[in-house]
Write an enzyme that holds these catalytic residues in place. Structure first.
Site, mmCIF file in Angstrom:
data_model
loop_
_atom_site.group_PDB
_atom_site.id
_atom_site.type_symbol
_atom_site.label_atom_id
_atom_site.label_comp_id
_atom_site.label_asym_id
_atom_site.label_seq_id
_atom_site.Cartn_x
_atom_site.Cartn_y
_atom_site.Cartn_z
ATOM 1 N N GLU A 1 0.832 -1.210 0.000
ATOM 2 C CA GLU A 1 0.000 0.000 0.000
ATOM 3 C C GLU A 1 0.866 1.259 0.000
ATOM 4 O OE1 GLU A 1 -3.105 -0.165 -1.167
ATOM 5 O OE2 GLU A 1 -3.616 -1.464 0.505
ATOM 6 N N SER B 1 -25.974 6.756 -16.669
ATOM 7 C CA SER B 1 -25.675 5.774 -15.633
ATOM 8 C C SER B 1 -26.947 5.375 -14.894
ATOM 9 C CB SER B 1 -24.671 6.380 -14.640
ATOM 10 O OG SER B 1 -24.729 5.681 -13.429
ATOM 11 N N LEU C 1 -12.506 0.629 -3.217
ATOM 12 C CA LEU C 1 -12.468 -0.627 -3.971
ATOM 13 C C LEU C 1 -12.340 -0.363 -5.478
ATOM 14 C CD1 LEU C 1 -15.154 -2.552 -1.877
ATOM 15 C CD2 LEU C 1 -12.661 -2.672 -1.680
ATOM 16 N N ASP D 1 -4.573 0.653 -9.402
ATOM 17 C CA ASP D 1 -5.998 0.331 -9.529
ATOM 18 C C ASP D 1 -6.395 0.045 -10.972
ATOM 19 O OD1 ASP D 1 -5.817 0.982 -6.907
ATOM 20 O OD2 ASP D 1 -6.903 2.873 -7.063
ATOM 21 N N TYR E 1 -3.738 12.343 0.497
ATOM 22 C CA TYR E 1 -3.025 11.395 -0.362
ATOM 23 C C TYR E 1 -1.860 12.099 -1.057
ATOM 24 C CZ TYR E 1 -2.418 7.867 -4.088
ATOM 25 O OH TYR E 1 -1.907 6.935 -4.964
HETATM 26 C C1 GLA Z 1 -5.230 4.450 -4.203
HETATM 27 C C2 GLA Z 1 -4.475 4.797 -5.476
HETATM 28 C C3 GLA Z 1 -3.436 3.726 -5.798
HETATM 29 C C4 GLA Z 1 -2.544 3.442 -4.593
HETATM 30 C C5 GLA Z 1 -3.395 3.218 -3.339
HETATM 31 C C6 GLA Z 1 -2.545 3.077 -2.104
HETATM 32 O O1 GLA Z 1 -6.003 3.304 -4.370
HETATM 33 O O2 GLA Z 1 -5.365 4.925 -6.557
HETATM 34 O O3 GLA Z 1 -2.679 4.129 -6.910
HETATM 35 O O4 GLA Z 1 -1.613 4.459 -4.411
HETATM 36 O O5 GLA Z 1 -4.318 4.253 -3.130
HETATM 37 O O6 GLA Z 1 -1.785 1.925 -2.177
#
Ligand code: GLA
Length: 375
Positions: free
Chosen positions: A29, A63, A122, A169, A221
């Protein structure tokens, strides 16, 4: 079902239907934007798109989540930052594809349906991007493989939507395969599909959506990401990936700023945890990964500081009730946790969690297929 909804909205049959899954990350992570290792797998929850080409430069998006609203956009007018609702993700994909020279795209009608919980960490947004990219690739016959689609979707998210996320993701949604976790090196997208057959080992992996809202745009973030970049610069390396685990103590000794030292410690130890999880799974020891999951959670909680009280509670209650290990998954600040548990006590663990956190939504998950065309 999505094709029927398309037919009802647009009055004609779509040219095809596609699906892209959400993901959980097993381990690794906040490592992807540090060029490190991640290990996601695809969920059974998917976003579907039924779509048809248009040749008039218009994108019409619809949608099931907002049935009375059609978003209509001119593709020549798409600009980063120009859209502030869900349509920014698919529009960003069109913008990124055309920006990469795929200007055969002249428009599309697309209808979306999704079973991925939104805002739960998710990857509902990555799935929306990937399903759009796959549909457009097939409709316009673009020479792009899933790994390239993932990169373009990341660009859509980073530049068009403005969220500074890594590559995990989109890659998970586009490239995961059934029965496997995807061991991915974010530096060069080298990867291995690692068999992860929970049922065969008598195990169950619970996903616990705390329903505490998570969002990346909050700035936290981006702050962590910048902190990591500062740390790398202070140590004279390109990214934190370049610090081997064996050199961690020496690297930390060079730095004064305690908050940067903690970020670095998380990233370097987390990369090593991913490698240990891969080794355990390849040695047939799925149970053995439990303590590594919990260790990863502690590191995210104490060093990287992206957990929250509800996620900590899930991990604590799960472990107290006999789980093999548990951790938050995804970006953090709310969202979901995963719990690895022996089959026989999964109900007991789930019950203990909902007793302490009544709002939580819990479901078991095993690795599912990545994005695909359905018809
Ligand atoms: C989010 C981001 C990913 C990654 C995670 C943390 O999901 O989209 O790219 O950085 O956080 O691991």
């Amino acid at each position: 079902m999505t094709a029927n909804a398309f037919q009802t909205t647009h009055g004609f049959t779509p040219e095809g239907e596609w699906a892209a899954p959400g993901r959980v990350n097993l381990i690794g992570e906040h490592t992807d934007y540090n060029d490190g290792f991640v290990m996601p797998f695809a969920l059974p929850h998917t976003t579907h798109a039924a779509a048809a080409r248009r040749d008039d430069g218009t994108l019409r998006l619809h949608s099931s989540a907002k049935p009375s609203h059609t978003v209509q956009l001119r593709i020549d007018d798409l600009e980063p930052g120009g859209i502030d609702n869900w349509a920014a993700y698919p529009a960003g994909v069109v913008w990124a594809l055309r920006g990469a020279g795929h200007d055969a795209i002249r428009g599309a009608d697309i209808h979306y349906d999704s079973t991925i919980p939104i805002g739960a960490g998710l990857s509902s947004s990555a799935a929306l991007e990937v399903v759009t990219a796959l549909a457009l690739r097939d409709l316009y016959d673009l020479p792009l493989h899933p790994w390239q689609l993932a990169r373009l979707c990341q660009r859509a998210e980073n530049v068009f939507v403005g969220a500074p996320t890594g590559i995990m993701d989109q890659t998970a949604s586009a490239c995961c395969t059934k029965g496997h976790a995807l061991f991915l090196d974010a530096q060069d997208l080298n990867h291995r599909q690692i068999p992860f057959d929970l049922a065969a080992e008598g195990l169950c992996l619970l996903v616990v959506d705390t329903r505490v809202k998570h969002t990346h745009s909050d700035g936290e973030y981006g702050q962590r990401r910048r902190g990591c970049e500062e740390g790398a610069a202070a140590l004279g390396v390109n990214t934190l990936r370049d610090i081997p685990y064996e050199e961690l103590d020496a690297a930390l000794a060079e730095l004064k700023d305690e908050s940067v030292r903690r970020l670095i410690r998380h990233v370097v130890t987390e990369n090593q945890r991913v490698e240990r999880v891969v080794a355990a799974l390849e040695a047939g020891d799925a149970r053995g990964i439990g303590p590594l999951l919990t260790e990863g959670h502690m590191s995210l909680r104490d060093d990287f500081r992206v957990s929250c009280p509800e996620l900590d509670l899930v991990v604590e209650v799960a472990n107290e009730t006999g789980a093999l290990g548990a951790r938050m998954t995804g970006g953090g600040f709310g969202g979901a946790a995963i719990v690895l548990v022996a089959d026989g006590i999964s109900d007991k663990v789930a019950e203990a969690i909902t007793t302490r956190l009544p709002g939580a939504r819990i479901f078991p998950a095993a690795p599912c297929a990545g994005a695909q065309r359905l018809r």
